[in-house]
Design a protein around this motif. Structure first.
Motif, PDB file in Angstrom:
ATOM      1  N   GLN A  46       0.834  -1.205   0.000  1.00  0.00           N
ATOM      2  CA  GLN A  46       0.000   0.000   0.000  1.00  0.00           C
ATOM      3  C   GLN A  46       0.869   1.256   0.000  1.00  0.00           C
ATOM      4  OE1 GLN A  46      -3.637  -0.183   0.051  1.00  0.00           O
ATOM      5  NE2 GLN A  46      -3.252   1.890  -0.692  1.00  0.00           N
ATOM      6  N   THR A  47       1.962   1.228   0.759  1.00  0.00           N
ATOM      7  CA  THR A  47       2.879   2.365   0.793  1.00  0.00           C
ATOM      8  C   THR A  47       3.499   2.600  -0.571  1.00  0.00           C
ATOM      9  OG1 THR A  47       3.392   2.007   3.137  1.00  0.00           O
ATOM     10  CG2 THR A  47       4.988   3.260   1.840  1.00  0.00           C
ATOM     11  N   ALA A  48       3.899   1.511  -1.252  1.00  0.00           N
ATOM     12  CA  ALA A  48       4.482   1.628  -2.587  1.00  0.00           C
ATOM     13  C   ALA A  48       3.462   2.184  -3.577  1.00  0.00           C
ATOM     14  CB  ALA A  48       4.996   0.270  -3.053  1.00  0.00           C
ATOM     15  N   LEU A  49       2.237   1.689  -3.499  1.00  0.00           N
ATOM     16  CA  LEU A  49       1.172   2.167  -4.390  1.00  0.00           C
ATOM     17  C   LEU A  49       0.898   3.645  -4.163  1.00  0.00           C
ATOM     18  CD1 LEU A  49      -1.108   1.709  -6.434  1.00  0.00           C
ATOM     19  CD2 LEU A  49      -2.549   0.931  -4.525  1.00  0.00           C
ATOM     20  N   GLN A  50       0.820   4.053  -2.898  1.00  0.00           N
ATOM     21  CA  GLN A  50       0.535   5.458  -2.595  1.00  0.00           C
ATOM     22  C   GLN A  50       1.665   6.361  -3.070  1.00  0.00           C
ATOM     23  OE1 GLN A  50      -2.465   6.592  -1.254  1.00  0.00           O
ATOM     24  NE2 GLN A  50      -1.579   8.507  -2.030  1.00  0.00           N
ATOM     25  N   SER A  51       2.898   5.909  -2.921  1.00  0.00           N
ATOM     26  CA  SER A  51       4.033   6.727  -3.371  1.00  0.00           C
ATOM     27  C   SER A  51       4.008   6.912  -4.883  1.00  0.00           C
ATOM     28  CB  SER A  51       5.358   6.098  -2.934  1.00  0.00           C
ATOM     29  OG  SER A  51       5.634   4.893  -3.636  1.00  0.00           O
ATOM     30  N   MET A  52       3.553   5.884  -5.622  1.00  0.00           N
ATOM     31  CA  MET A  52       3.401   6.003  -7.070  1.00  0.00           C
ATOM     32  C   MET A  52       2.356   7.055  -7.434  1.00  0.00           C
ATOM     33  SD  MET A  52       3.247   1.950  -7.973  1.00  0.00           S
ATOM     34  CE  MET A  52       2.483   2.279  -9.557  1.00  0.00           C
ATOM     35  N   MET A  53       1.269   7.043  -6.666  1.00  0.00           N
ATOM     36  CA  MET A  53       0.207   8.016  -6.924  1.00  0.00           C
ATOM     37  C   MET A  53       0.651   9.433  -6.585  1.00  0.00           C
ATOM     38  SD  MET A  53      -3.226   5.990  -5.697  1.00  0.00           S
ATOM     39  CE  MET A  53      -3.842   4.563  -6.607  1.00  0.00           C
ATOM     40  N   ASP A  54       1.467   9.554  -5.545  1.00  0.00           N
ATOM     41  CA  ASP A  54       1.907  10.865  -5.090  1.00  0.00           C
ATOM     42  C   ASP A  54       2.953  11.498  -6.006  1.00  0.00           C
ATOM     43  OD1 ASP A  54       0.218  10.621  -2.934  1.00  0.00           O
ATOM     44  OD2 ASP A  54       1.792  10.005  -1.520  1.00  0.00           O
ATOM     45  N   ASP A  55       3.838  10.668  -6.584  1.00  0.00           N
ATOM     46  CA  ASP A  55       4.949  11.254  -7.354  1.00  0.00           C
ATOM     47  C   ASP A  55       4.700  11.302  -8.865  1.00  0.00           C
ATOM     48  OD1 ASP A  55       5.458   8.695  -8.386  1.00  0.00           O
ATOM     49  OD2 ASP A  55       7.203   8.330  -7.118  1.00  0.00           O
ATOM     50  N   GLY A  56       3.498  10.900  -9.293  1.00  0.00           N
ATOM     51  CA  GLY A  56       3.152  11.007 -10.703  1.00  0.00           C
ATOM     52  C   GLY A  56       3.399   9.754 -11.534  1.00  0.00           C
ATOM     53  N   THR A  57       4.049   8.752 -10.952  1.00  0.00           N
ATOM     54  CA  THR A  57       4.345   7.531 -11.705  1.00  0.00           C
ATOM     55  C   THR A  57       3.066   6.794 -12.090  1.00  0.00           C
ATOM     56  OG1 THR A  57       6.442   7.310 -10.508  1.00  0.00           O
ATOM     57  CG2 THR A  57       5.645   5.369 -11.685  1.00  0.00           C
ATOM     58  N   TYR A  58       2.115   6.758 -11.177  1.00  0.00           N
ATOM     59  CA  TYR A  58       0.838   6.095 -11.463  1.00  0.00           C
ATOM     60  C   TYR A  58       0.173   6.731 -12.684  1.00  0.00           C
ATOM     61  CZ  TYR A  58      -4.037   4.614 -10.958  1.00  0.00           C
ATOM     62  OH  TYR A  58      -5.289   4.111 -11.210  1.00  0.00           O
ATOM     63  N   LEU A  59       0.135   8.054 -12.720  1.00  0.00           N
ATOM     64  CA  LEU A  59      -0.514   8.750 -13.828  1.00  0.00           C
ATOM     65  C   LEU A  59       0.206   8.482 -15.143  1.00  0.00           C
ATOM     66  CD1 LEU A  59      -2.783  10.597 -14.690  1.00  0.00           C
ATOM     67  CD2 LEU A  59      -1.336  12.564 -14.123  1.00  0.00           C
ATOM     68  N   GLU A  60       1.531   8.390 -15.122  1.00  0.00           N
ATOM     69  CA  GLU A  60       2.287   8.064 -16.327  1.00  0.00           C
ATOM     70  C   GLU A  60       1.883   6.691 -16.866  1.00  0.00           C
ATOM     71  OE1 GLU A  60       6.444   8.322 -15.596  1.00  0.00           O
ATOM     72  OE2 GLU A  60       6.410  10.462 -15.085  1.00  0.00           O
ATOM     73  N   ILE A  61       1.774   5.725 -15.959  1.00  0.00           N
ATOM     74  CA  ILE A  61       1.386   4.368 -16.359  1.00  0.00           C
ATOM     75  C   ILE A  61      -0.045   4.369 -16.894  1.00  0.00           C
ATOM     76  CG2 ILE A  61       0.918   2.037 -15.494  1.00  0.00           C
ATOM     77  CD1 ILE A  61       3.222   2.457 -13.499  1.00  0.00           C
ATOM     78  N   ALA A  62      -0.935   5.079 -16.188  1.00  0.00           N
ATOM     79  CA  ALA A  62      -2.339   5.125 -16.612  1.00  0.00           C
ATOM     80  C   ALA A  62      -2.477   5.801 -17.980  1.00  0.00           C
ATOM     81  CB  ALA A  62      -3.171   5.862 -15.567  1.00  0.00           C
ATOM     82  N   ASN A  63      -1.760   6.880 -18.190  1.00  0.00           N
ATOM     83  CA  ASN A  63      -1.824   7.572 -19.481  1.00  0.00           C
ATOM     84  C   ASN A  63      -1.350   6.667 -20.620  1.00  0.00           C
ATOM     85  OD1 ASN A  63      -2.882  10.043 -18.655  1.00  0.00           O
ATOM     86  ND2 ASN A  63      -0.894  10.899 -18.180  1.00  0.00           N
ATOM     87  N   LYS A  64      -0.318   5.885 -20.347  1.00  0.00           N
ATOM     88  CA  LYS A  64       0.239   5.007 -21.373  1.00  0.00           C
ATOM     89  C   LYS A  64      -0.741   3.916 -21.766  1.00  0.00           C
ATOM     90  CE  LYS A  64       3.983   1.745 -22.352  1.00  0.00           C
ATOM     91  NZ  LYS A  64       5.269   1.159 -21.887  1.00  0.00           N
ATOM     92  N   TRP A  65      -1.360   3.286 -20.788  1.00  0.00           N
ATOM     93  CA  TRP A  65      -2.135   2.080 -21.065  1.00  0.00           C
ATOM     94  C   TRP A  65      -3.638   2.311 -21.211  1.00  0.00           C
ATOM     95  CZ3 TRP A  65       0.327  -1.758 -23.030  1.00  0.00           C
ATOM     96  CH2 TRP A  65       1.666  -1.980 -22.701  1.00  0.00           C
ATOM     97  N   VAL A  66      -4.181   3.288 -20.506  1.00  0.00           N
ATOM     98  CA  VAL A  66      -5.647   3.473 -20.557  1.00  0.00           C
ATOM     99  C   VAL A  66      -6.058   4.892 -20.935  1.00  0.00           C
ATOM    100  CG1 VAL A  66      -6.070   1.603 -18.945  1.00  0.00           C
ATOM    101  CG2 VAL A  66      -5.826   3.901 -18.062  1.00  0.00           C
ATOM    102  N   GLY A  67      -5.075   5.763 -21.178  1.00  0.00           N
ATOM    103  CA  GLY A  67      -5.381   7.081 -21.718  1.00  0.00           C
ATOM    104  C   GLY A  67      -5.842   8.115 -20.714  1.00  0.00           C
ATOM    105  N   GLY A  68      -5.617   7.884 -19.403  1.00  0.00           N
ATOM    106  CA  GLY A  68      -5.997   8.886 -18.430  1.00  0.00           C
ATOM    107  C   GLY A  68      -6.070   8.323 -17.017  1.00  0.00           C
ATOM    108  N   ASP A  69      -6.332   9.217 -16.081  1.00  0.00           N
ATOM    109  CA  ASP A  69      -6.383   8.862 -14.658  1.00  0.00           C
ATOM    110  C   ASP A  69      -7.676   8.105 -14.351  1.00  0.00           C
ATOM    111  OD1 ASP A  69      -6.101   8.735 -11.916  1.00  0.00           O
ATOM    112  OD2 ASP A  69      -5.541  10.835 -11.692  1.00  0.00           O
TER     113      ASP A  69
END
Length: 261
Positions: free
Chosen positions: A236-259
């Motif tokens: 959960q800590t790793a997931l939250q850190s991804m969401m906080d630093d923008g990495t999650y959004l980068e992955i989401a933009n690449k694969w599903v086109g948005g947040d």
């Protein structure tokens, strides 16, 4: 038919519970996070048949939003990743049998599943949708009771469709569902809206969603075996850190086109 299915469902849940109890007893003195750090590898499971969230590409690699999220979580925990594909209808049983360490496969968080596994997340949300061809003549949910309904075997959508009394036909995954609808072997399909819309766009299908379906948002979580609070916290800590630093959004933009949180 309903009574038989209810009995079968109860038996399966009882088996899951028994397996979970055995697993908890065996590891009562050690959280699985310690074992994973010793091995240096986390095994994550998914169907491999749910594009663009997880699918096998032309190089025979499992790619998509789910493996990208799972790999990044493991990386932030200091672990490598091994991706395992398996049939969706037996995926929880495989987790409880220790065939892998986590399910990162767009699994909806439900009360029934939460009885036998623990969830990290949710890491995205979606909604249930019913799709049909524009010229099918089906324009409302009320008409679905007379239709041939395609669902993925083992998904929550299958259970819901059967509860509605629909004429259900089961398939291995979303690509097969879309093909069956295109070829007229089913009249409608039921699936998570985001995955279906993106897959239709990718394949050039022009299906439409029934606008009068009333449904709540569904959270997708990462399933792990019960009794591992340290592992759950680390993930959960790793997931939250991804969401906080923008990495999650980068992955989401690449694969599903948005947040899609």
């Amino acid at each position: 038919m309903t009574n038989r299915r209810t009995l079968l469902k109860s038996a399966v849940l009882a088996g899951f519970a028994a397996m979970a109890t055995l697993g908890t007893t065996s590891f009562a003195m050690a959280d699985e996070l310690d074992t994973l750090k010793e091995k240096g590898v986390m095994r994550i499971a998914m169907s491999g048949a749910y594009p663009p969230f997880n699918f096998v590409n032309e190089k025979n690699e499992v790619v998509g939003f789910d493996p990208a999220i799972g790999t990044e979580i493991a990386k932030r925990m200091g672990l490598e990743v091994e991706i395992i594909t398996t049939a969706w209808d037996g995926i929880i049983g495989g987790l409880l049998a220790n065939k892998y360490d986590a399910i990162v496969g767009s699994m909806s968080i439900t009360e029934e599943r939460d009885k036998v596994v623990d969830f990290v997340g949710p890491y995205y949300t979606t909604k249930r949708a019913i799709f049909t061809k524009p010229d099918s003549g089906i324009t409302s949910v009320a008409q679905v009771k007379d239709a041939k309904v395609g669902v993925t075997l083992g998904e929550t959508h299958e259970e819901w469709a059967r509860e509605q009394g629909y004429n259900v036909r089961t398939y291995k995954g979303l690509p097969e569902l879309l093909l069956e609808l295109e070829n007229g072997r089913v009249d409608v399909i039921i699936n998570d809206s985001i995955a279906a819309i993106l897959a239709m766009k990718e394949r050039g299908y022009n299906f439409v969603a029934l606008s009068d379906l009333q449904t709540d948002a569904i959270g997708a979580g990462i399933a792990i075996r019960e009794g591992n609070p340290k592992l759950a916290e680390a993930m959960q800590t790793a997931l939250q850190s991804m969401m906080d630093d923008g990495t999650y959004l980068e992955i989401a933009n690449k694969w599903v086109g948005g947040d899609i949180r």
